[in-house]
Design an enzyme around this catalytic site. Sequence first.
Site, PDB file in Angstrom:
ATOM      1  CG  ASP A  36       7.233   8.140  -1.400  1.00 35.69           C
ATOM      2  OD1 ASP A  36       7.903   7.248  -0.862  1.00 35.69           O
ATOM      3  OD2 ASP A  36       6.008   8.246  -1.266  1.00 35.69           O
ATOM      4  CG  LEU A  57       5.092  -5.435  -8.044  1.00 36.07           C
ATOM      5  CD1 LEU A  57       4.984  -6.854  -8.606  1.00 36.07           C
ATOM      6  CD2 LEU A  57       5.365  -4.440  -9.175  1.00 36.07           C
ATOM      7  N   GLY A 107      -0.301   1.647  -6.691  1.00 39.84           N
ATOM      8  CA  GLY A 107       0.754   2.301  -7.448  1.00 39.84           C
ATOM      9  C   GLY A 107       1.907   1.312  -7.520  1.00 39.84           C
ATOM     10  CG  MET A 149      -3.270  -8.382  -8.790  1.00 38.55           C
ATOM     11  SD  MET A 149      -3.403  -8.509 -10.600  1.00 38.55           S
ATOM     12  CE  MET A 149      -1.992  -7.533 -11.113  1.00 38.55           C
ATOM     13  N   GLY A 194       1.386  -4.530  -1.770  1.00 41.17           N
ATOM     14  CA  GLY A 194       0.243  -5.449  -1.628  1.00 41.17           C
ATOM     15  C   GLY A 194       0.260  -6.603  -2.612  1.00 41.17           C
ATOM     16  N   GLY A 253       3.003  -7.477  -4.654  1.00 36.29           N
ATOM     17  CA  GLY A 253       4.324  -8.123  -4.619  1.00 36.29           C
ATOM     18  C   GLY A 253       4.502  -9.062  -3.438  1.00 36.29           C
ATOM     19  CD  GLU A 254       4.146  -6.546   1.395  1.00 35.05           C
ATOM     20  OE1 GLU A 254       3.236  -6.857   2.189  1.00 35.05           O
ATOM     21  OE2 GLU A 254       4.585  -5.386   1.296  1.00 35.05           O
ATOM     22  CG  ASN A 255      -0.287  -9.998   0.272  1.00 36.74           C
ATOM     23  OD1 ASN A 255       0.134 -10.565   1.272  1.00 36.74           O
ATOM     24  ND2 ASN A 255      -0.616  -8.723   0.250  1.00 36.74           N
TER      25      ASN A 255
HETATM   26  P1  ADP Z   1      -1.198   0.993  -2.162  1.00 36.00           P
HETATM   27  O1  ADP Z   1      -0.320   1.224  -3.349  1.00 36.00           O
HETATM   28  O2  ADP Z   1      -2.495   1.753  -2.223  1.00 36.00           O
HETATM   29  O3  ADP Z   1      -0.483   1.078  -0.825  1.00 36.00           O
HETATM   30  P2  ADP Z   1      -1.202  -1.859  -1.646  1.00 36.00           P
HETATM   31  O4  ADP Z   1       0.269  -1.971  -1.582  1.00 36.00           O
HETATM   32  O5  ADP Z   1      -2.003  -2.119  -0.414  1.00 36.00           O
HETATM   33  O6  ADP Z   1      -1.688  -0.523  -2.316  1.00 36.00           O
HETATM   34  O7  ADP Z   1      -1.688  -2.919  -2.769  1.00 36.00           O
HETATM   35  C1  ADP Z   1      -3.027  -3.026  -3.132  1.00 36.00           C
HETATM   36  C2  ADP Z   1      -3.134  -4.091  -4.221  1.00 36.00           C
HETATM   37  O8  ADP Z   1      -2.649  -5.337  -3.693  1.00 36.00           O
HETATM   38  C3  ADP Z   1      -4.559  -4.324  -4.716  1.00 36.00           C
HETATM   39  O9  ADP Z   1      -4.589  -4.443  -6.123  1.00 36.00           O
HETATM   40  C4  ADP Z   1      -4.893  -5.671  -4.071  1.00 36.00           C
HETATM   41  O10 ADP Z   1      -5.862  -6.400  -4.811  1.00 36.00           O
HETATM   42  C5  ADP Z   1      -3.544  -6.344  -4.121  1.00 36.00           C
HETATM   43  N1  ADP Z   1      -3.485  -7.520  -3.246  1.00 36.00           N
HETATM   44  C6  ADP Z   1      -3.556  -7.582  -1.904  1.00 36.00           C
HETATM   45  N2  ADP Z   1      -3.525  -8.870  -1.487  1.00 36.00           N
HETATM   46  C7  ADP Z   1      -3.433  -9.631  -2.612  1.00 36.00           C
HETATM   47  C8  ADP Z   1      -3.365 -11.037  -2.866  1.00 36.00           C
HETATM   48  N3  ADP Z   1      -3.409 -11.929  -1.874  1.00 36.00           N
HETATM   49  N4  ADP Z   1      -3.270 -11.442  -4.149  1.00 36.00           N
HETATM   50  C9  ADP Z   1      -3.238 -10.555  -5.154  1.00 36.00           C
HETATM   51  N5  ADP Z   1      -3.300  -9.225  -4.981  1.00 36.00           N
HETATM   52  C10 ADP Z   1      -3.401  -8.774  -3.727  1.00 36.00           C
END
Ligand code: ADP
Length: 335
Positions: free
Chosen positions: A117, A172, A175, A247, A291, A293-295
């Site tokens: 990374d 986002l 981490g 989140m 997670g 940033g995308e959602n």
């Molecule tokens: P990692 O860094 O462990 O790979 P991810 O990229 O999967 O983690 O992100 C996890 C975070 O994304 C969690 O805080 C989760 O609540 C948040 N998340 C996932 N879907 C949503 C959503 N629809 N709205 C807000 N936050 C979300």
Amino acid sequence: MALILVVNAGSSTLKYAAFDGVRLVRKDQVSDLKNAGQQITGWLSEAGLQISEFAGVGHRIVHGGTKFIKPTRVDERALAELRGLCALAPLHMPFGLDVLAELRRLIPGVPQVACFDTAFHAAQPDIARRLPLPREYHERGYQRYGFHGLNYEHVVATFGEKIPRRLLIAHLGNGSSMCAVLDGKSVATTMGFSTADGLVMGTRSGSIDPGVLIALMRDEKLGADQLEDLLYRHSGLRGVSGITSDMRELLASKEQTAVAAVDYYCYHAARHAGSLAVAIGGLDAIAFTGGIGENSEIIRGKILAHLSWLPAQVHIVQANEELVIAKHVNALLLQ
Ligand code: ADP
């Protein structure tokens, strides 16, 4: 095409995927981190795939230090050197290397390739890379390495030739970090020496006044392990909300500290974004990934509201570290 297994051992999840070349065949994710190697081989045989038939295994390894700046086939010696970097990323490194070592034992004939990374940031200019410490510390490895580079590479690759010249990528997730990308190259990023730096995260503090750490050691009598536990596991959204690091759960909560933690996250993310814009002389586009940033349109909107004076196109790119790793393993095996 060659069968490639990709292992992405995170801080709380283990993701694995089988690729035929760069075509995804099957992927899965578990939060049970025990006996990872056996879980993976069992999962492959369920799908009628034999691990011994794979051309190579690619691993996401969080830290490559100053030496490992490109994908590397890992032998006993490299494994020992990488173990020496564990203190730099204590949430990720030990587990990632344990899985790699276990797979080496289980399938000795199949090459294990570590993809780092930190590598995407390795060519950053000295002005971004150096810590403001006496020069001898830099020589001893106290530098700003940056992380999440595999996904940053993926985001850059997704844009292809249409990549905006001055791009800010906001990764986002649990981490979180941001990267200032100029003409497809990392020139500055928010994580530095460790994965605890930069943005406020799920359980990590992000940037924090070094004087606080000295006071915690001197006045609160915290030792190194306790400080590590505090800053990596009990701070960030979890610490500020006093409720959860997740989140989605925070956004669903009506508690005042949950609302405050969400605002805190977005405000500080935007402040870091402003700082990174300096590194690339303004912004043409922002790409959100990970997670959150995308959602989460809400979080994107709150961060962008703080940046309304710095207009940029907005993109959303699904994180895909596994695909980048599969590409690297293919390239290395074809050499
Ligand atoms: P990692 O860094 O462990 O790979 P991810 O990229 O999967 O983690 O992100 C996890 C975070 O994304 C969690 O805080 C989760 O609540 C948040 N998340 C996932 N879907 C949503 C959503 N629809 N709205 C807000 N936050 C979300």
